[in-house]
Design an enzyme around this catalytic site. Structure first.
Site, short mmCIF file in Angstrom:
data_model
loop_
_atom_site.label_atom_id
_atom_site.label_comp_id
_atom_site.label_asym_id
_atom_site.label_seq_id
_atom_site.Cartn_x
_atom_site.Cartn_y
_atom_site.Cartn_z
N LYS A 109 1.83 1.98 -5.16
CA LYS A 109 2.36 1.37 -6.39
C LYS A 109 1.44 1.63 -7.58
O LYS A 109 1.89 1.96 -8.67
CB LYS A 109 2.53 -0.16 -6.20
CG LYS A 109 3.53 -0.53 -5.12
CD LYS A 109 3.59 -2.02 -4.91
CE LYS A 109 2.36 -2.60 -4.26
NZ LYS A 109 2.08 -2.15 -2.90
N GLN A 142 2.00 -6.14 -3.12
CA GLN A 142 2.47 -6.23 -1.73
C GLN A 142 3.75 -5.39 -1.55
O GLN A 142 3.95 -4.44 -2.29
CB GLN A 142 2.71 -7.69 -1.32
CG GLN A 142 1.43 -8.53 -1.16
CD GLN A 142 0.85 -9.03 -2.47
OE1 GLN A 142 1.52 -9.67 -3.24
NE2 GLN A 142 -0.42 -8.76 -2.71
N ASP A 199 0.81 -1.23 0.00
CA ASP A 199 0.00 0.00 0.00
C ASP A 199 0.84 1.27 0.00
O ASP A 199 0.46 2.30 0.56
CB ASP A 199 -0.97 0.02 1.20
CG ASP A 199 -1.86 -1.21 1.22
OD1 ASP A 199 -2.22 -1.68 0.14
OD2 ASP A 199 -2.18 -1.69 2.32
N GLY A 221 -4.45 -4.44 -3.78
CA GLY A 221 -5.48 -3.42 -4.02
C GLY A 221 -4.75 -2.16 -4.44
O GLY A 221 -4.08 -1.54 -3.62
N HIS A 222 -4.80 -1.84 -5.72
CA HIS A 222 -4.04 -0.71 -6.25
C HIS A 222 -5.02 0.38 -6.69
O HIS A 222 -5.89 0.14 -7.53
CB HIS A 222 -3.15 -1.17 -7.41
CG HIS A 222 -2.11 -2.17 -6.99
ND1 HIS A 222 -1.24 -2.77 -7.85
CD2 HIS A 222 -1.79 -2.65 -5.75
CE1 HIS A 222 -0.44 -3.59 -7.17
NE2 HIS A 222 -0.76 -3.53 -5.90
P1 GDP Z 1 -0.77 0.24 -3.55
O1 GDP Z 1 -1.37 -1.03 -3.03
O2 GDP Z 1 0.69 0.32 -3.30
O3 GDP Z 1 -1.12 0.51 -4.98
O4 GDP Z 1 -1.43 1.40 -2.68
P2 GDP Z 1 -3.00 1.56 -2.32
O5 GDP Z 1 -3.71 2.03 -3.52
O6 GDP Z 1 -3.50 0.34 -1.63
O7 GDP Z 1 -2.90 2.66 -1.19
C1 GDP Z 1 -2.33 3.91 -1.43
C2 GDP Z 1 -3.40 4.97 -1.17
O8 GDP Z 1 -2.78 6.23 -1.09
C3 GDP Z 1 -4.42 5.07 -2.29
O9 GDP Z 1 -5.65 5.44 -1.74
C4 GDP Z 1 -3.86 6.17 -3.17
O10 GDP Z 1 -4.88 6.86 -3.90
C5 GDP Z 1 -3.25 7.08 -2.14
N1 GDP Z 1 -2.08 7.85 -2.57
C6 GDP Z 1 -1.11 7.49 -3.45
N2 GDP Z 1 -0.16 8.44 -3.50
C7 GDP Z 1 -0.54 9.42 -2.66
C8 GDP Z 1 0.06 10.66 -2.23
O11 GDP Z 1 1.14 11.05 -2.65
N3 GDP Z 1 -0.64 11.40 -1.31
C9 GDP Z 1 -1.83 10.97 -0.79
N4 GDP Z 1 -2.42 11.74 0.11
N5 GDP Z 1 -2.40 9.81 -1.16
C10 GDP Z 1 -1.76 9.04 -2.05
P1 IMO Z 2 -0.91 -4.25 -2.19
O1 IMO Z 2 -0.47 -4.81 -3.51
C1 IMO Z 2 -0.92 -4.66 2.13
C2 IMO Z 2 -0.98 -8.73 3.75
C3 IMO Z 2 -2.23 -9.16 4.49
C4 IMO Z 2 -1.62 -10.10 5.50
C5 IMO Z 2 -0.49 -10.78 4.72
C6 IMO Z 2 -0.86 -12.14 4.15
O2 IMO Z 2 -2.21 -3.55 -2.23
O3 IMO Z 2 0.18 -3.47 -1.54
P2 IMO Z 2 -2.38 -12.88 2.08
O4 IMO Z 2 -3.84 -12.68 1.81
O5 IMO Z 2 -1.49 -12.32 1.05
O6 IMO Z 2 -2.03 -14.30 2.40
O7 IMO Z 2 -2.11 -12.06 3.45
O8 IMO Z 2 -0.18 -9.89 3.65
N1 IMO Z 2 -1.21 -8.22 2.38
C7 IMO Z 2 -1.14 -6.93 2.05
N2 IMO Z 2 -0.96 -5.83 2.80
N3 IMO Z 2 -1.04 -4.54 0.80
C8 IMO Z 2 -1.20 -5.63 0.02
O9 IMO Z 2 -1.20 -5.58 -1.31
C9 IMO Z 2 -1.30 -6.90 0.65
N4 IMO Z 2 -1.48 -8.15 0.19
C10 IMO Z 2 -1.41 -8.96 1.27
O10 IMO Z 2 -2.88 -8.08 5.08
O11 IMO Z 2 -1.00 -9.36 6.54
MG MG Z 3 -2.89 -1.68 -1.80
#
Ligand code: GDP
Ligand code: IMO
Ligand code: MG
Length: 431
Positions: free
Chosen positions: A16, A225, A13, A40-41
């Site tokens: 990416k 991840q 998170d 979850g991207h």
């Molecule tokens: P990922 O799994 O690495 O793709 O990240 P996620 O999408 O799960 O979580 C990142 C969250 O931060 C998302 O809600 C993005 O929209 C948000 N985000 C990404 N870059 C920025 C930033 O520079 N500032 C803020 N405030 N939010 C951001």
């Molecule tokens: P993105 O790509 C954050 C975490 C779960 C748990 C552990 C194992 O959005 O960054 P799993 O279901 O993979 O066997 O769970 O890994 N986890 C993540 N945490 N971002 C993710 O993906 C994750 N994918 C798995 O919360 O701790």
């Molecule tokens: Mg994510």
């Protein structure tokens, strides 16, 4: 540089999705190489939000080839739903724009059931806090040589044989956990039911990628991840079940390691983690709450509240090393606006001894006390900043100190969820 790998450098998170979408303008192919729909991207483009789990984050831009590599575990029912939901948002997906490696193992409903049953049966302290999506059990079946793979959908007899092989293992396991035996006919029927919809996307991805590479295409590899969830280098056993680090881009797609020209680590300006496991710089005070609120730190996949803490430079230095990171994208700097002081974890104290890395032994990890360095915060807003000149001096100092401590330069800086609120310092695709 022709080919760039993007990896999360913390516990996932890091942002990416946003960065892959931004970089995909410069790429021809965007390729997932591990993980599954546990990812979850989130992409935000002119206020419109896209949440991707199994599909690569290049799909939204259009005109790019999206690829799901063999290192992924794929839930075909989920994928079809996700395709429908992004199509409803106006994204075009066809077998010309999406390819799935034929040797990709499938996540079956029995994997999710097993994942959830194990988590429910786990006692306090042993629960992993998985996403419940069957990721671990699907990878176990891959390594156990009993997976059903995409190519198996094409032939009825092979499909039955593969399912029977898997059930030989799963039925006794389920009995032990008090779950009903698998309904073999229903599972086969469900697989036959999606075969025709999935097979048009199936392709020998390794071959296509090698040909594209020779023809001069630029390939962007999208990690899911984060390196601290890596099965080997993460905070085991509180990890996911795949290799997450950059080397996996090669084995998870079928290109040689020499094809990787640049590794971009995605690094959040503070730290978050979803699920159980160690987190040395975690905050359970007002500062932690403030990070969670300002950063909207709720999981994209499960909606769970993310644990928050200060930036841990020791851990990121470690993950930059294991992935061979050339440059980082520092994200969510704006979330730190308004803090009077900021802390950065620079190492750990273990029984009076200073460590500059986190040891693997769980009981040592538990005794590691973070050593902090304090930095002055800034009161100005950095939200939406699109150039260095827009950043307050204290924010620039923070970024420079992060670079120094992790031993890696900032290539990109992100200041909001919006695609274009991104500052380019060094283009990872530049020669
Ligand atoms: P990922 O799994 O690495 O793709 O990240 P996620 O999408 O799960 O979580 C990142 C969250 O931060 C998302 O809600 C993005 O929209 C948000 N985000 C990404 N870059 C920025 C930033 O520079 N500032 C803020 N405030 N939010 C951001
Ligand atoms: P993105 O790509 C954050 C975490 C779960 C748990 C552990 C194992 O959005 O960054 P799993 O279901 O993979 O066997 O769970 O890994 N986890 C993540 N945490 N971002 C993710 O993906 C994750 N994918 C798995 O919360 O701790
Ligand atoms: Mg994510």
């Amino acid at each position: 540089m022709a080919n760039v790998v993007v990896v999360g450098a913390q516990w996932g998170d890091e942002g990416k999705g946003k960065i892959v979408d931004w970089l995909s303008e410069r790429a021809d192919v965007v390729c997932r190489f591990q993980g599954g729909h546990n990812a979850g991207h989130t992409l935000v483009i002119d206020g419109k939000v896209y949440k991707l789990h199994a599909l690569p984050s290049g799909v939204v831009r259009g005109g790019k080839l999206s690829v799901i590599g063999n290192g992924v575990v794929l839930d075909p029912w989920h994928l079809l739903k996700e395709i429908e939901s992004v199509r409803a948002q106006g994204v075009e997906i066809t077998p010309e724009t999406l390819m799935i490696a034929e040797n990709t193992p499938l996540i079956l409903p029995i994997h999710g059931e097993l994942d959830r049953a194990r988590e429910e049966a786990a006692s306090k302290g042993t629960k992993i806090g998985t996403t419940g999506r069957g990721i671990g059990p699907a990878y176990e079946d891959k390594v156990g040589r009993r997976a059903v793979r995409v190519a198996d959908l094409a032939d009825a007899a092979t499909l039955e044989a593969r399912v029977d092989r898997a059930l030989q293992h799963h039925d006794p396991l389920r009995r032990g956990l008090g779950i009903e035996p698998v309904d073999r006919e229903a599972l086969l029927e469900a697989l036959r039911g999606i075969a025709e919809q999935i097979l048009p996307y199936a392709a020998p991805v390794w071959k296509m990628l090698n040909e594209k590479r020779k023809a001069g295409s630029r390939i962007l590899f999208e990690g899911a991840q984060g390196a601290l969830l890596d099965i080997d280098f993460g905070t085991y056993p509180f990890v996911t079940s795949s290799n997450v680090i950059a080397g996996q881009a090669a084995t998870g797609t079928g290109i040689g390691p020499g094809a990787i020209d640049y590794v971009l680590g995605i690094v959040k300006a503070y730290t978050t983690r979803v699920g159980e496991g160690p987190f040395p710089s975690e905050l359970d005070d007002a500062d932690g709450q403030r990070l969670g609120e300002r950063g909207h730190e709720f999981g994209t996949t499960t909606g769970r509240k993310r644990r928050c803490g200060w930036f841990d430079a020791a851990l990121v230095r470690q993950t930059c090393a294991t992935s061979g990171v050339n440059g980082i994208s520092l994200t969510k700097l704006d979330v730190l606006d308004g803090f009077e002081t900021l802390k950065i974890c620079v190492g750990y104290d273990l029984d009076g001894k200073r460590l500059d890395y986190l040891p693997f032994a769980s009981e040592e990890q538990a005794r590691c006390v973070p050593v902090y360095e304090e930095m002055e915060g800034w009161s100005e807003s950095t939200e939406g900043a699109r150039s260095w000149a827009d950043l307050p001096g204290a924010a620039v100092k923070y970024v420079r100190r992060v670079e120094e401590l992790i031993g890696c330069p900032v290539a990109l800086l992100s200041t909001s969820p919006e695609r274009d609120d991104t500052i380019l310092v060094t283009d990872p695709f530049a020669d």
